[in-house]
Design a protein around this motif. Structure first.
Motif, PDB file in Angstrom:
ATOM      1  N   PHE A 207       2.648  18.571   7.517  1.00 22.13           N
ATOM      2  CA  PHE A 207       3.056  17.340   7.277  1.00 22.13           C
ATOM      3  C   PHE A 207       2.312  15.823   8.070  1.00 22.13           C
ATOM      4  O   PHE A 207       1.887  16.081   8.211  1.00 22.13           O
ATOM      5  CB  PHE A 207       4.371  17.620   8.671  1.00 22.13           C
ATOM      6  N   MET A 208       2.472  15.123   6.350  1.00 26.55           N
ATOM      7  CA  MET A 208       1.219  14.312   6.731  1.00 26.55           C
ATOM      8  C   MET A 208       1.886  12.746   6.267  1.00 26.55           C
ATOM      9  O   MET A 208       2.734  12.684   5.376  1.00 26.55           O
ATOM     10  CB  MET A 208       0.267  14.465   6.052  1.00 26.55           C
ATOM     11  N   SER A 209       1.366  12.085   6.359  1.00 21.39           N
ATOM     12  CA  SER A 209       1.697  10.224   6.023  1.00 21.39           C
ATOM     13  C   SER A 209       0.199  10.087   6.133  1.00 21.39           C
ATOM     14  O   SER A 209      -0.660  10.770   6.648  1.00 21.39           O
ATOM     15  CB  SER A 209       2.309   9.400   7.296  1.00 21.39           C
ATOM     16  N   HIS A 210       0.642   8.843   5.421  1.00 28.34           N
ATOM     17  CA  HIS A 210      -1.696   7.884   4.844  1.00 28.34           C
ATOM     18  C   HIS A 210      -1.040   6.240   5.659  1.00 28.34           C
ATOM     19  O   HIS A 210      -0.195   5.608   5.120  1.00 28.34           O
ATOM     20  CB  HIS A 210      -1.430   7.951   3.707  1.00 28.34           C
ATOM     21  N   LEU A 211      -2.021   5.919   6.248  1.00 25.15           N
ATOM     22  CA  LEU A 211      -2.150   4.841   7.389  1.00 25.15           C
ATOM     23  C   LEU A 211      -2.994   3.421   5.977  1.00 25.15           C
ATOM     24  O   LEU A 211      -3.436   3.811   5.007  1.00 25.15           O
ATOM     25  CB  LEU A 211      -3.324   4.459   8.588  1.00 25.15           C
ATOM     26  N   ALA A 212      -2.000   2.645   5.670  1.00 25.24           N
ATOM     27  CA  ALA A 212      -2.671   1.250   5.143  1.00 25.24           C
ATOM     28  C   ALA A 212      -3.650   0.197   5.164  1.00 25.24           C
ATOM     29  O   ALA A 212      -4.141  -0.174   4.611  1.00 25.24           O
ATOM     30  CB  ALA A 212      -1.123   0.590   5.199  1.00 25.24           C
ATOM     31  N   CYS A 213      -3.353   0.279   7.311  1.00 18.35           N
ATOM     32  CA  CYS A 213      -4.557  -0.833   7.243  1.00 18.35           C
ATOM     33  C   CYS A 213      -5.572  -0.443   8.855  1.00 18.35           C
ATOM     34  O   CYS A 213      -5.897  -1.040   9.730  1.00 18.35           O
ATOM     35  CB  CYS A 213      -3.201  -1.574   7.689  1.00 18.35           C
ATOM     36  N   ALA A 214      -5.607   0.940   8.140  1.00 21.40           N
ATOM     37  CA  ALA A 214      -6.803   1.801   8.945  1.00 21.40           C
ATOM     38  C   ALA A 214      -8.165   1.074   9.634  1.00 21.40           C
ATOM     39  O   ALA A 214      -8.510   1.473  10.651  1.00 21.40           O
ATOM     40  CB  ALA A 214      -6.769   3.384   8.628  1.00 21.40           C
ATOM     41  N   ASP A 215      -8.981   0.203   8.181  1.00 24.20           N
ATOM     42  CA  ASP A 215      -9.963  -0.168   8.966  1.00 24.20           C
ATOM     43  C   ASP A 215      -9.624  -1.166   9.365  1.00 24.20           C
ATOM     44  O   ASP A 215     -10.771  -2.208   9.920  1.00 24.20           O
ATOM     45  CB  ASP A 215     -10.525  -0.516   7.319  1.00 24.20           C
ATOM     46  N   GLU A 216      -8.745  -2.282   9.949  1.00 25.23           N
ATOM     47  CA  GLU A 216      -8.532  -3.341  10.857  1.00 25.23           C
ATOM     48  C   GLU A 216      -7.666  -2.985  11.779  1.00 25.23           C
ATOM     49  O   GLU A 216      -6.351  -2.666  12.327  1.00 25.23           O
ATOM     50  CB  GLU A 216      -7.145  -4.616  10.003  1.00 25.23           C
ATOM     51  N   PRO A 217      -8.817  -2.107  13.072  1.00 30.72           N
ATOM     52  CA  PRO A 217      -7.798  -1.913  14.407  1.00 30.72           C
ATOM     53  C   PRO A 217      -6.931  -2.541  14.901  1.00 30.72           C
ATOM     54  O   PRO A 217      -5.683  -1.773  15.766  1.00 30.72           O
ATOM     55  CB  PRO A 217      -9.239  -1.303  15.158  1.00 30.72           C
ATOM     56  N   GLU A 218      -7.146  -3.757  14.789  1.00 32.20           N
ATOM     57  CA  GLU A 218      -6.296  -4.603  15.399  1.00 32.20           C
ATOM     58  C   GLU A 218      -4.121  -4.806  14.922  1.00 32.20           C
ATOM     59  O   GLU A 218      -3.821  -5.558  15.130  1.00 32.20           O
ATOM     60  CB  GLU A 218      -6.514  -6.338  15.700  1.00 32.20           C
ATOM     61  N   HIS A 219      -4.442  -4.160  13.254  1.00 29.20           N
ATOM     62  CA  HIS A 219      -3.006  -4.619  12.545  1.00 29.20           C
ATOM     63  C   HIS A 219      -2.477  -4.481  13.053  1.00 29.20           C
ATOM     64  O   HIS A 219      -2.129  -2.456  13.311  1.00 29.20           O
ATOM     65  CB  HIS A 219      -3.556  -3.682  10.912  1.00 29.20           C
ATOM     66  N   PRO A 220      -1.205  -4.717  13.394  1.00 28.39           N
ATOM     67  CA  PRO A 220       0.105  -3.914  13.948  1.00 28.39           C
ATOM     68  C   PRO A 220       0.542  -2.631  14.174  1.00 28.39           C
ATOM     69  O   PRO A 220       1.750  -1.935  13.753  1.00 28.39           O
ATOM     70  CB  PRO A 220       1.575  -5.226  14.399  1.00 28.39           C
ATOM     71  N   LEU A 221       0.467  -2.629  11.685  1.00 28.70           N
ATOM     72  CA  LEU A 221       1.313  -2.117  11.257  1.00 28.70           C
ATOM     73  C   LEU A 221       0.061  -0.277  11.498  1.00 28.70           C
ATOM     74  O   LEU A 221       0.725   0.928  11.269  1.00 28.70           O
ATOM     75  CB  LEU A 221       0.827  -2.112  10.017  1.00 28.70           C
ATOM     76  N   ASN A 222      -0.518  -0.488  12.507  1.00 28.65           N
ATOM     77  CA  ASN A 222      -1.447   0.840  12.616  1.00 28.65           C
ATOM     78  C   ASN A 222      -0.595   1.831  13.726  1.00 28.65           C
ATOM     79  O   ASN A 222       0.296   3.024  13.656  1.00 28.65           O
ATOM     80  CB  ASN A 222      -3.313   0.739  12.963  1.00 28.65           C
ATOM     81  N   SER A 223      -0.218   1.086  14.799  1.00 25.63           N
ATOM     82  CA  SER A 223       0.668   1.092  15.898  1.00 25.63           C
ATOM     83  C   SER A 223       2.294   1.941  15.371  1.00 25.63           C
ATOM     84  O   SER A 223       3.126   2.632  15.290  1.00 25.63           O
ATOM     85  CB  SER A 223       1.227   1.263  16.963  1.00 25.63           C
ATOM     86  N   HIS A 224       2.619   1.055  14.467  1.00 23.23           N
ATOM     87  CA  HIS A 224       4.128   0.758  14.222  1.00 23.23           C
ATOM     88  C   HIS A 224       4.420   2.674  12.671  1.00 23.23           C
ATOM     89  O   HIS A 224       4.995   3.276  12.959  1.00 23.23           O
ATOM     90  CB  HIS A 224       4.818   0.020  12.898  1.00 23.23           C
ATOM     91  N   GLN A 225       3.289   2.568  11.929  1.00 29.77           N
ATOM     92  CA  GLN A 225       3.193   3.258  11.389  1.00 29.77           C
ATOM     93  C   GLN A 225       2.797   4.823  12.029  1.00 29.77           C
ATOM     94  O   GLN A 225       3.755   6.278  11.538  1.00 29.77           O
ATOM     95  CB  GLN A 225       2.216   3.193  10.453  1.00 29.77           C
ATOM     96  N   LEU A 226       2.175   4.960  12.940  1.00 28.58           N
ATOM     97  CA  LEU A 226       2.121   6.070  14.548  1.00 28.58           C
ATOM     98  C   LEU A 226       3.596   6.363  14.271  1.00 28.58           C
ATOM     99  O   LEU A 226       3.702   7.359  15.415  1.00 28.58           O
ATOM    100  CB  LEU A 226       1.346   5.767  15.277  1.00 28.58           C
ATOM    101  N   GLN A 227       4.389   5.162  15.616  1.00 31.23           N
ATOM    102  CA  GLN A 227       5.337   5.712  15.746  1.00 31.23           C
ATOM    103  C   GLN A 227       6.659   5.954  14.428  1.00 31.23           C
ATOM    104  O   GLN A 227       7.278   7.342  15.000  1.00 31.23           O
ATOM    105  CB  GLN A 227       6.485   4.388  16.441  1.00 31.23           C
ATOM    106  N   ARG A 228       6.859   5.724  13.457  1.00 36.86           N
ATOM    107  CA  ARG A 228       7.424   6.056  12.838  1.00 36.86           C
ATOM    108  C   ARG A 228       6.966   7.271  12.289  1.00 36.86           C
ATOM    109  O   ARG A 228       7.681   8.488  12.098  1.00 36.86           O
ATOM    110  CB  ARG A 228       7.588   5.386  10.899  1.00 36.86           C
ATOM    111  N   PHE A 229       6.023   7.786  12.094  1.00 33.04           N
ATOM    112  CA  PHE A 229       5.472   9.489  12.031  1.00 33.04           C
ATOM    113  C   PHE A 229       5.168  10.041  12.719  1.00 33.04           C
ATOM    114  O   PHE A 229       6.283  11.137  12.807  1.00 33.04           O
ATOM    115  CB  PHE A 229       3.865   9.562  11.711  1.00 33.04           C
TER     116      PHE A 229
END
Ligand SMILES: *Cc1c(COP(=O)(O)O)cnc(C)c1O
Length: 365
Positions: A156-178
């Protein structure tokens, strides 16, 4: 004509894979993404080296790439197909033991009909808005249960959009949704394995790593943490042969197509074999440079399809290569793929995958 020489260090790729392994929490498996012929470096050589290093999970983009990869990867290597399975390609997946990553209801229905109990992977979209089931659709499929269960999902997988910007809020949003989605998935398939992180995602920390990580770029020398010192080493060296040297005795002479550059002084120019058809525009651009006899030699004029002009005036005569010989290095340990790509506004990924197939490729074990 002699070709440019592209040297690909397979031992460096293996060390980079081990470097990514060292980032992982205990129990997380390190896979390898070998799509687009291992980011342009030649999957038929790169994949077996990664297998020899211990890698057992590989990701390709298309069914055709998977069919080719199966010819040089043993059956105990799992091959995931990231772009799913197109209509009519199911049999190729089944005969080669490829595991398609499914991300539409239509694909799931076809897989249920044709695949028997052959495994698949399921991908949800958690914020990249590219490939993946919408979370609403996924929730409905979980409620209905049977379609998902019949497809025998093993990953079961998903893919991160902004992982190369550690401070980007999308990283934790994507983690929560996953995490929200995987709870639902696990109530159906308690044993299913989970995968979220690409190269940069691995470096976000253990929370992003789950059971299996999918590094690509970092294995091939692209820094997964832009701006920080790199945990991976360069993999490629590219040298272009000099095919003509010309002395221009006066200032005011224009150089190259459209006469975009005019010499301000008498100059010595070297024309090197390799142009935009070989990806050189992504490497040196029009104001980049190469290295000859340990010195930086700037590009002058426009890059042509097959050739690039360098100003080698500053190289002392006694250090020039003999007439009819010599190479200018344009990628290498001191001209790494991130640095040169940034200069022309490209990504390391784009540079590697646009190298083209006209070089003589040397693989170093
Ligand atoms: C290309 C790709 C990767 C690898 O990403 P890198 O940034 O090169 O490490 C991982 N997962 C998916 C779904 C991809 O498409």
């Amino acid at each position: 004509m002699r070709d440019g020489i592209l040297t690909i260090d397979l031992a460096s790729i293996q060390r980079n894979w081990h470097a990514m392994c060292r980032q992982l929490k205990p129990g997380t498996e390190c896979g390898a993404v070998i799509k687009a012929s291992a980011y342009g470096l030649g999957s038929e050589r790169v994949a077996p080296s990664l297998y020899a290093a211990g890698c057992r999970s590989f990701f390709v983009a298309t069914v055709d790439e998977g069919v080719s990869a199966r010819a040089y990867l043993p059956r105990n290597a799992t091959l995931y197909v990231l772009a799913g399975v197109g209509r009519g390609r199911e049999a190729d997946c089944l005969s080669r033991g490829l595991v398609p990553v499914l991300f539409t209801v239509e694909q799931l229905q076809r897989w249920r009909e044709l695949a028997g109990s052959a495994p698949c992977a399921i991908k949800v979209d958690t914020g990249m808005t590219r490939l993946g089931l919408d979370l609403g659709v996924f929730e409905r499929l979980c409620d209905e249960r049977q379609l998902l269960l019949d497809c025998n999902p093993i990953l079961f997988m998903s893919h991160l959009a902004c992982a190369d910007e550690p401070e980007h809020p999308l990283n934790s949003h994507q983690l929560q949704r996953f995490q929200w989605a995987l709870e639902k998935m696990r109530t159906l398939c308690p044993e299913i394995r989970l995968s979220l992180a690409n190269s940069s995602g691995i470096c976000l920390g253990e929370d992003w790593q789950f059971d299996l990580v999918r590094p690509g770029a970092a294995l091939y020398g692209v820094n997964p943490q832009p701006g920080a010192s790199s945990i991976v080493e360069p993999v490629v060296e590219l040298r272009l042969p000099i095919i003509q040297v010309r002395d221009v005795p006066r200032a005011g002479v224009s150089v190259g197509y459209s006469a975009t550059y005019t010499l301000e002084r008498p100059a010595r120019l070297a024309v090197a074999l390799g142009g935009y058809a070989d990806g050189i525009h992504r490497i040196v651009g029009s104001d980049g440079f190469g290295i000859l006899a340990g010195r930086r030699v700037p590009v002058v004029g426009r890059i042509s399809m097959d050739s690039t002009i360098f100003d080698i005036t500053e190289v002392p005569v006694e250090q020039l290569p003999p007439a009819g010989g010599g190479h200018i290095q344009v990628l290498g340990p001191s001209l790494d793929v991130d640095e040169v790509s940034a200069r022309v506004g490209a990504l390391g990924y784009e540079t590697l995958t646009s190298l083209g197939d006209r070089y003589h490729r040397r693989y170093v074990e």
